[in-house]
Design an enzyme around this catalytic site. Structure first.
Site, PDB file in Angstrom:
ATOM      1  CG  HIS A  39      -6.345   0.003  33.834  1.00 45.77           C
ATOM      2  ND1 HIS A  39      -5.915   0.955  34.725  1.00 45.77           N
ATOM      3  CD2 HIS A  39      -7.257  -0.758  34.502  1.00 45.77           C
ATOM      4  CE1 HIS A  39      -6.544   0.787  35.889  1.00 45.77           C
ATOM      5  NE2 HIS A  39      -7.361  -0.241  35.767  1.00 45.77           N
ATOM      6  CG  HIS A  51     -11.942  -0.169  35.449  1.00 44.33           C
ATOM      7  ND1 HIS A  51     -12.034   0.749  36.468  1.00 44.33           N
ATOM      8  CD2 HIS A  51     -10.834  -0.922  35.712  1.00 44.33           C
ATOM      9  CE1 HIS A  51     -11.031   0.571  37.312  1.00 44.33           C
ATOM     10  NE2 HIS A  51     -10.286  -0.439  36.880  1.00 44.33           N
ATOM     11  CD  GLU A  52      -9.608  -3.938  33.592  1.00 42.91           C
ATOM     12  OE1 GLU A  52      -8.385  -3.776  33.343  1.00 42.91           O
ATOM     13  OE2 GLU A  52     -10.053  -4.002  34.746  1.00 42.91           O
TER      14      GLU A  52
END
Length: 377
Positions: free
Chosen positions: A29, A25-26
């Site tokens: 980003h 997920h990170e």
């Protein structure tokens, strides 16, 4: 019935599920931010005091926190881990402002934020695609092999050989689509389109709710119509078809998750059905005890849920940021700082409340409240 896995296996399995998903997920980003020219100051897996970490050649601090229940990327110009602009970011040198997160146009900020949930969905798609290429998929046609006596299907006079074309307007391409579509309907009447002897007919039936106990003793309720498949058929897929299958599976789970959320908001489903980190940890251990394939498939499911939850329009979540960016794009100016401050306070309270509710539910499933009641009684 299987024995419950031990605490050590449960902990290891939980970290094996949550750790990669938070990282994925990170990284979504992070990589889109790199593509947009935004500098990442910190990349953290877990919260709290750093256990260990390092700083790379780009000046990003990579670290592991002691509480492995989340993570974040903090960009240049952020005041905190939820990307609130720092008070002095406009005082940065122009070269730093150009690579700060608040200094980007709204479409870049939205792309960076959306990349996290999107990467979770892509991760699940790749897992499903990998299984489809390795083991094949069930391609059993949606044709009734037999009808359970006394079931909703029997009452509706469905017959072996009938093909279920659609349920509530959703096309049934294989037999597995039928139980997936019916399971979360809470027994509400369904409109079926059925083909029999070359002719199509429409009918309505109300599924029956059943209670089940799995091999680990977990109890659950789901809706069934009471039909069984014929001879199972499996098909191994090539890469393109496998990815398409992964996309279809991911979308089906997203749609079901949305339906369950709607039922919770409308009061049709009890909040007691909600689970939290403790339940995920328990399920992780159970899946690990069944083998790596079961654990990987479970990881795909949690990845989809993580992406879905993060897109909810709650401040502090990615969806809350996207909501503010949509407002900014329409109004040509951001919401006032005061409005954002209050919104994020509300979001914090809402998320803490939700965590308390799901933790209360988890402890109840583990028998804690019954045990306390027996002690008091």
């Amino acid at each position: 019935m299987f024995e419950q896995p031990g605490v050590l296996l449960t902990l290891i399995a939980f970290l094996a599920v949550i750790g990669p998903l938070v990282t994925v997920h990170e990284l979504g980003h992070y990589w889109v931010a790199r593509w947009c020219g935004v500098h990442s100051e910190t990349f953290s897996i877990g919260f709290g005091r750093r256990i260990f970490g390092w700083r790379d050649k780009h000046g990003t601090e990579w670290k592991i926190g002691w509480l492995p229940l989340g993570g974040y990327v903090q960009f240049l110009g952020d005041r905190d881990a939820v990307s609130q602009p720092s008070e002095d970011w406009q005082n940065l040198p122009q070269s730093d402002r150009d690579r700060s997160f608040p200094g980007q146009p709204v479409w870049k900020r939205a792309a960076i934020v959306f990349a996290g949930p999107l990467t979770n969905f892509l991760f699940a798609i790749l897992i499903f695609a990998g299984f489809a290429m390795s083991y094949g998929i069930s391609s059993t046609p949606p044709v009734i092999g037999s009808v359970v006596a006394g079931s909703a299907a029997a009452d509706a006079r469905l017959q072996p050989g009938d093909r279920i074309i659609s349920i509530d307007g959703r096309a049934m391409t294989n037999f597995q689509d039928i139980p997936m579509t019916v399971a979360h309907t809470l027994g509400e009447p369904l409109a079926l389109e059925v083909e029999r002897g070359g002719e199509r007919m429409a009918m309505t039936l109300a599924p029956r709710m059943i209670e089940e106990t799995d091999r680990f003793g977990n109890e659950s309720r789901r809706a069934v119509i009471g039909i069984l498949a014929g001879e199972p058929v499996f098909t191994t897929l090539g890469p393109v078809a496998a990815v398409r299958h992964g996309l279809d599976q991911t979308w089906a789970i997203v749609r079901q998750t949305g339906e369950v959320l709607g039922q919770l908001l409308l009061g049709d489903r009890s909040v007691k059905d909600m689970g939290g980190p403790l339940q995920i940890a328990q399920a992780s251990g159970q899946m690990a005890s069944l083998g790596p394939d079961a654990l990987i498939a479970f990881t795909a499911l949690i990845s989809i849920n993580l992406g879905f939850i993060n897109l909810l329009p709650l401040p502090m979540l990615d969806g809350g940021h996207l909501l503010f960016y949509a407002y900014e794009a329409v109004r040509r100016k951001p919401a006032s700082q005061q409005v954002q401050e209050w919104a994020f306070r509300f979001g914090f309270v809402a998320i803490v409340t939700l965590m308390l509710v799901v933790t209360f539910n988890d402890l109840g499933r583990f028998g804690l409240w019954d045990g306390i009641a027996r002690l008091i009684g």
